[in-house]
Design a protein around this motif. Sequence first.
Motif, PDB file in Angstrom:
ATOM      1  N   LYS A   1       0.837  -1.196   0.000  1.00  6.34           N
ATOM      2  CA  LYS A   1       0.000   0.000   0.000  1.00  6.34           C
ATOM      3  C   LYS A   1       0.872   1.247   0.000  1.00  6.34           C
ATOM      4  O   LYS A   1       1.903   1.302   0.665  1.00  6.34           O
ATOM      5  CB  LYS A   1      -0.925   0.002   1.214  1.00  6.34           C
ATOM      6  N   PHE A   2       0.413   2.241  -0.752  1.00  4.98           N
ATOM      7  CA  PHE A   2       1.118   3.512  -0.852  1.00  4.98           C
ATOM      8  C   PHE A   2       0.089   4.634  -0.766  1.00  4.98           C
ATOM      9  O   PHE A   2      -1.103   4.423  -0.993  1.00  4.98           O
ATOM     10  CB  PHE A   2       1.873   3.616  -2.181  1.00  4.98           C
ATOM     11  N   ALA A   3       0.558   5.821  -0.468  1.00 10.24           N
ATOM     12  CA  ALA A   3      -0.350   6.971  -0.390  1.00 10.24           C
ATOM     13  C   ALA A   3       0.403   8.236  -0.762  1.00 10.24           C
ATOM     14  O   ALA A   3       1.619   8.344  -0.562  1.00 10.24           O
ATOM     15  CB  ALA A   3      -0.947   7.102   1.007  1.00 10.24           C
ATOM     16  N   VAL A   4      -0.332   9.186  -1.319  1.00  9.66           N
ATOM     17  CA  VAL A   4       0.224  10.506  -1.600  1.00  9.66           C
ATOM     18  C   VAL A   4      -0.880  11.529  -1.354  1.00  9.66           C
ATOM     19  O   VAL A   4      -2.035  11.323  -1.734  1.00  9.66           O
ATOM     20  CB  VAL A   4       0.783  10.593  -3.043  1.00  9.66           C
ATOM     21  N   GLN A   5      -0.517  12.618  -0.673  1.00 12.16           N
ATOM     22  CA  GLN A   5      -1.470  13.676  -0.358  1.00 12.16           C
ATOM     23  C   GLN A   5      -1.097  14.961  -1.073  1.00 12.16           C
ATOM     24  O   GLN A   5       0.068  15.200  -1.399  1.00 12.16           O
ATOM     25  CB  GLN A   5      -1.508  13.937   1.154  1.00 12.16           C
ATOM     26  N   SER A   6      -2.100  15.801  -1.306  1.00 11.45           N
ATOM     27  CA  SER A   6      -1.853  17.098  -1.927  1.00 11.45           C
ATOM     28  C   SER A   6      -1.146  18.013  -0.930  1.00 11.45           C
ATOM     29  O   SER A   6      -1.142  17.755   0.278  1.00 11.45           O
ATOM     30  CB  SER A   6      -3.171  17.713  -2.388  1.00 11.45           C
ATOM     31  N   PRO A   7      -0.530  19.094  -1.407  1.00  7.70           N
ATOM     32  CA  PRO A   7       0.273  19.955  -0.517  1.00  7.70           C
ATOM     33  C   PRO A   7      -0.466  20.441   0.725  1.00  7.70           C
ATOM     34  O   PRO A   7       0.111  20.482   1.816  1.00  7.70           O
ATOM     35  CB  PRO A   7       0.670  21.113  -1.433  1.00  7.70           C
ATOM     36  N   LEU A   8      -1.735  20.826   0.591  1.00  4.22           N
ATOM     37  CA  LEU A   8      -2.505  21.293   1.746  1.00  4.22           C
ATOM     38  C   LEU A   8      -3.347  20.180   2.359  1.00  4.22           C
ATOM     39  O   LEU A   8      -4.230  20.445   3.180  1.00  4.22           O
ATOM     40  CB  LEU A   8      -3.402  22.467   1.335  1.00  4.22           C
ATOM     41  N   LYS A   9      -3.074  18.951   1.931  1.00  6.08           N
ATOM     42  CA  LYS A   9      -3.725  17.746   2.465  1.00  6.08           C
ATOM     43  C   LYS A   9      -5.235  17.721   2.221  1.00  6.08           C
ATOM     44  O   LYS A   9      -5.986  17.060   2.945  1.00  6.08           O
ATOM     45  CB  LYS A   9      -3.416  17.579   3.959  1.00  6.08           C
TER      46      LYS A   9
ATOM     47  N   VAL B   1       6.529  -4.558  -7.534  1.00  7.55           N
ATOM     48  CA  VAL B   1       7.136  -3.242  -7.355  1.00  7.55           C
ATOM     49  C   VAL B   1       8.653  -3.372  -7.283  1.00  7.55           C
ATOM     50  O   VAL B   1       9.192  -4.189  -6.542  1.00  7.55           O
ATOM     51  CB  VAL B   1       6.603  -2.566  -6.078  1.00  7.55           C
ATOM     52  N   LYS B   2       9.329  -2.552  -8.066  1.00 10.28           N
ATOM     53  CA  LYS B   2      10.788  -2.522  -8.061  1.00 10.28           C
ATOM     54  C   LYS B   2      11.302  -1.446  -7.110  1.00 10.28           C
ATOM     55  O   LYS B   2      12.169  -1.680  -6.272  1.00 10.28           O
ATOM     56  CB  LYS B   2      11.298  -2.273  -9.479  1.00 10.28           C
ATOM     57  N   GLN B   3      10.752  -0.229  -7.240  1.00  8.23           N
ATOM     58  CA  GLN B   3      11.152   0.880  -6.381  1.00  8.23           C
ATOM     59  C   GLN B   3      10.125   1.995  -6.499  1.00  8.23           C
ATOM     60  O   GLN B   3       9.282   1.988  -7.401  1.00  8.23           O
ATOM     61  CB  GLN B   3      12.537   1.399  -6.764  1.00  8.23           C
ATOM     62  N   THR B   4      10.192   2.947  -5.587  1.00  6.54           N
ATOM     63  CA  THR B   4       9.297   4.099  -5.630  1.00  6.54           C
ATOM     64  C   THR B   4      10.109   5.381  -5.483  1.00  6.54           C
ATOM     65  O   THR B   4      11.206   5.380  -4.924  1.00  6.54           O
ATOM     66  CB  THR B   4       8.240   4.040  -4.511  1.00  6.54           C
ATOM     67  N   HIS B   5       9.547   6.464  -6.005  1.00  5.46           N
ATOM     68  CA  HIS B   5      10.174   7.779  -5.896  1.00  5.46           C
ATOM     69  C   HIS B   5       9.096   8.786  -5.516  1.00  5.46           C
ATOM     70  O   HIS B   5       7.985   8.742  -6.047  1.00  5.46           O
ATOM     71  CB  HIS B   5      10.800   8.216  -7.225  1.00  5.46           C
ATOM     72  N   LYS B   6       9.431   9.692  -4.629  1.00  6.31           N
ATOM     73  CA  LYS B   6       8.509  10.763  -4.258  1.00  6.31           C
ATOM     74  C   LYS B   6       9.106  12.109  -4.644  1.00  6.31           C
ATOM     75  O   LYS B   6      10.310  12.328  -4.504  1.00  6.31           O
ATOM     76  CB  LYS B   6       8.203  10.729  -2.759  1.00  6.31           C
ATOM     77  N   HIS B   7       8.241  12.992  -5.138  1.00  2.46           N
ATOM     78  CA  HIS B   7       8.670  14.331  -5.523  1.00  2.46           C
ATOM     79  C   HIS B   7       7.650  15.329  -4.994  1.00  2.46           C
ATOM     80  O   HIS B   7       6.449  15.165  -5.213  1.00  2.46           O
ATOM     81  CB  HIS B   7       8.766  14.464  -7.044  1.00  2.46           C
ATOM     82  N   ASN B   8       8.121  16.342  -4.313  1.00  3.71           N
ATOM     83  CA  ASN B   8       7.267  17.436  -3.862  1.00  3.71           C
ATOM     84  C   ASN B   8       7.649  18.676  -4.661  1.00  3.71           C
ATOM     85  O   ASN B   8       8.765  19.182  -4.543  1.00  3.71           O
ATOM     86  CB  ASN B   8       7.449  17.693  -2.365  1.00  3.71           C
ATOM     87  N   VAL B   9       6.737  19.132  -5.490  1.00  2.72           N
ATOM     88  CA  VAL B   9       7.033  20.225  -6.417  1.00  2.72           C
ATOM     89  C   VAL B   9       6.272  21.475  -6.003  1.00  2.72           C
ATOM     90  O   VAL B   9       5.054  21.431  -5.773  1.00  2.72           O
ATOM     91  CB  VAL B   9       6.664  19.830  -7.863  1.00  2.72           C
TER      92      VAL B   9
ATOM     93  N   ASN C   1       1.757  23.452  -7.707  1.00  3.11           N
ATOM     94  CA  ASN C   1       2.158  22.762  -6.486  1.00  3.11           C
ATOM     95  C   ASN C   1       1.513  21.383  -6.427  1.00  3.11           C
ATOM     96  O   ASN C   1       0.284  21.269  -6.501  1.00  3.11           O
ATOM     97  CB  ASN C   1       1.749  23.568  -5.254  1.00  3.11           C
ATOM     98  N   TYR C   2       2.331  20.362  -6.292  1.00  2.00           N
ATOM     99  CA  TYR C   2       1.791  19.006  -6.195  1.00  2.00           C
ATOM    100  C   TYR C   2       2.808  18.093  -5.520  1.00  2.00           C
ATOM    101  O   TYR C   2       4.005  18.392  -5.446  1.00  2.00           O
ATOM    102  CB  TYR C   2       1.437  18.457  -7.579  1.00  2.00           C
ATOM    103  N   ASN C   3       2.303  16.974  -5.039  1.00  2.00           N
ATOM    104  CA  ASN C   3       3.141  15.892  -4.533  1.00  2.00           C
ATOM    105  C   ASN C   3       2.954  14.691  -5.448  1.00  2.00           C
ATOM    106  O   ASN C   3       1.823  14.374  -5.843  1.00  2.00           O
ATOM    107  CB  ASN C   3       2.768  15.536  -3.094  1.00  2.00           C
ATOM    108  N   GLU C   4       4.062  14.036  -5.768  1.00  3.40           N
ATOM    109  CA  GLU C   4       4.031  12.971  -6.768  1.00  3.40           C
ATOM    110  C   GLU C   4       4.646  11.691  -6.208  1.00  3.40           C
ATOM    111  O   GLU C   4       5.647  11.726  -5.482  1.00  3.40           O
ATOM    112  CB  GLU C   4       4.805  13.421  -8.008  1.00  3.40           C
TER     113      GLU C   4
ATOM    114  N   PHE D   1       1.536   8.965  -9.906  1.00  9.79           N
ATOM    115  CA  PHE D   1       0.356   9.565  -9.288  1.00  9.79           C
ATOM    116  C   PHE D   1       0.713  10.972  -8.819  1.00  9.79           C
ATOM    117  O   PHE D   1       1.753  11.171  -8.186  1.00  9.79           O
ATOM    118  CB  PHE D   1      -0.108   8.740  -8.084  1.00  9.79           C
ATOM    119  N   ARG D   2      -0.151  11.929  -9.119  1.00  8.27           N
ATOM    120  CA  ARG D   2       0.047  13.296  -8.655  1.00  8.27           C
ATOM    121  C   ARG D   2      -1.173  13.765  -7.880  1.00  8.27           C
ATOM    122  O   ARG D   2      -2.312  13.552  -8.311  1.00  8.27           O
ATOM    123  CB  ARG D   2       0.279  14.255  -9.823  1.00  8.27           C
ATOM    124  N   ALA D   3      -0.911  14.441  -6.770  1.00  7.98           N
ATOM    125  CA  ALA D   3      -1.984  15.016  -5.964  1.00  7.98           C
ATOM    126  C   ALA D   3      -1.796  16.527  -5.887  1.00  7.98           C
ATOM    127  O   ALA D   3      -0.812  17.010  -5.318  1.00  7.98           O
ATOM    128  CB  ALA D   3      -1.990  14.407  -4.565  1.00  7.98           C
ATOM    129  N   TYR D   4      -2.701  17.251  -6.507  1.00  7.26           N
ATOM    130  CA  TYR D   4      -2.801  18.704  -6.385  1.00  7.26           C
ATOM    131  C   TYR D   4      -3.942  18.996  -5.408  1.00  7.26           C
ATOM    132  O   TYR D   4      -4.773  18.130  -5.139  1.00  7.26           O
ATOM    133  CB  TYR D   4      -3.138  19.349  -7.727  1.00  7.26           C
TER     134      TYR D   4
END
Length: 655
Positions: free
Chosen positions: A25-33, A77-85, A102-105, A118-121
């Motif tokens: 399981k994985f999760a990503v939230q938008s900048p202001l949640k 799954v091989k690997q994951t990467h997170k980016h906060n832009v 602004n997004y988290n990826e 996956f991107r969360a704005y």
Amino acid sequence: MRTRLMLPVLLLLAAQAWSQTALQKFAVQSPLKKLKIDITVQDSVTYAVALNGKPVLLPSAISMHFGNIRAGRNAVVKQTHKHNVRSEITPPFGQFSRLKNNYNELEIDFEQHYSIIFRAYDEGIAYRFSTDFNEPVKVVSEQAIFRLAGDPEAVFPESDVYTSWEVPYVKYKNVSAIAEGKKAISPALFGQPDGVKIVVAESDLLDYPGMYLQKSGGTIRGNWAPYPAKTELGSWGNFVSVVKERKDYLAETPGKRAYPWRVVIATAQEKDLLVNQLIYKLATPPAIQDLSWIKPGKAAWEWWHDAMLPGSETPSGMQNRNTALYKKYIDFAAQNKLEYLMIDAGWSNVYDLKKVKPETDVFELARYAKGRNVDLFLWCVATTLLNDLEGNLDFIRSTGAVGIKVDFFDRDDQLAIQWFEKIAQAAADRHLMIDFHGCSKPTGLERKYPNIVNYEAVRGAECSKWDLTANPDQHLLTSFVRMPAGPLDYTPGSMRNATKETFKPVDPGLPSTQGTRCHELAMFVIFNQPLAMLCDSPMEYAKYPDVMQFLSAVPTAFEDTKALDGKVGQYAVMAKKKAGSWYIGAMTNWDARTVELDFSFLPDAKTYHMTLYTDAADAGTDASHYTVKTMQVTRKTRLKLRLAKGGGAVAMVRP
């Protein structure tokens, strides 16, 4: 006996341990949640979306089938990467001069040489597949499920074909009421009982068929036009490329590429849909470096009113479209500070645009227009243009025209989507702007190629010539459902305005439109149209100099835009800023209502001068009646506006 019992127990424990290991399981939230995406990877990949902790989408499976590879099935799954832009986009034109990006990826790489990003704005979420295969592949199918939480209402732009995007919206009280198998173009809108609005769409559509939405298996799923196997000219004028047979797959494509974004916009403030820019943000950045030659603006246009100039000494009408008549339109554009004249179908042979009709000297018209600070757009058929794209564009450029209106694509399979980019790139190489008509909905290509200054893909004013579908109810759905996709060439500006009871379609001749005069003017503010047609006759506009004062002044590109108020399908109120002045538009559906203008959006405490156009007291029975008044306003001003049935209001607010 004990040994025989122990073996099944050990196998069961081993299976449970393997299952627990395989589930990730994985999760990503938008900048202001505000928004959260929950992703589950096991035998399939699913994602779920919540807004402010409440479900928007329930776990929905996604996958792509490439021959013997099924991305998203039995995934490892091989690997994951997170980016906060946290960045900023500066569009060359549009509703904003600056956009926060602004997004988290979260990027999940899989062993089978593909990834899902996956991107969360804060205004929506998106996902896309990306592949790293060594060889070209065929996309056999794609699975994009949108399991909407609950049983929301729906605004479904229904289409049973893969050839039309100028469709009316159909409203359903619940998704369950949509017939199984019913298909719609995207974007489509869904509304939860608590007021949350959800728009399902796509972005960055390149070299891949466009996404439709279909009720299937009790839920909403993506649907795509299969790859063409056989085409021939037919349909309108026998010049449209018609698909007669299709392959059993969607696309032929390089193995290393990213696929379109699947987009879910979700908001508890439905007025925010009026200014949502997520599809633009997700699109590919500009491929053009020098943008100085791209200029939004307004255009005089002859087609809607059949080139009729009642009372003019110059012979007019469709049978008299010639150099002398078009010079009258150029004079009108120059007198009213319109940047362009759009010359529609008829100036050349539809099968060979280099065969110019002798009565319309486009070379002379371009020269004459340039001398009056006006430029030309020329209409053409997509298939004709593509027959000799380089040569045809060179010819159009040689006439002195600065833009083309390319019509009658009537397809959005993979090959047709390739056409849009091919034309945009070739036109950009020659400094030609483009207005796409008879086209699929925008998905952000205008960001990559800013010389695309508008798209049709809307139930526009042309429909007033033959049916009842271009009406205020439709306009107030278009604003919230279609406009998030990108610009729309509705072609407003009618000076013959009718109520619901008095309207009758007219074709041929001088048509009218449904809704009040001020409703018609409000579309120049509410709708995002970098290239805006004035659809009516110059002789008609000459009767209303106060209206032309507004139409001459209102820009088509802005520095800032505010959604002041609005409800889907009911009303919209917006304010847009350009060069220190603000332009306000308000329009309603067929229900009369009163809206309050709150001027607190004004940036400082100084006094502004406002010219206000509103429905007259009797506009509910005579839709052409309006009033104009001036007044002083400050950011503390609050003003109630009465909008008639199908009514509207506009204002110019200047320092």
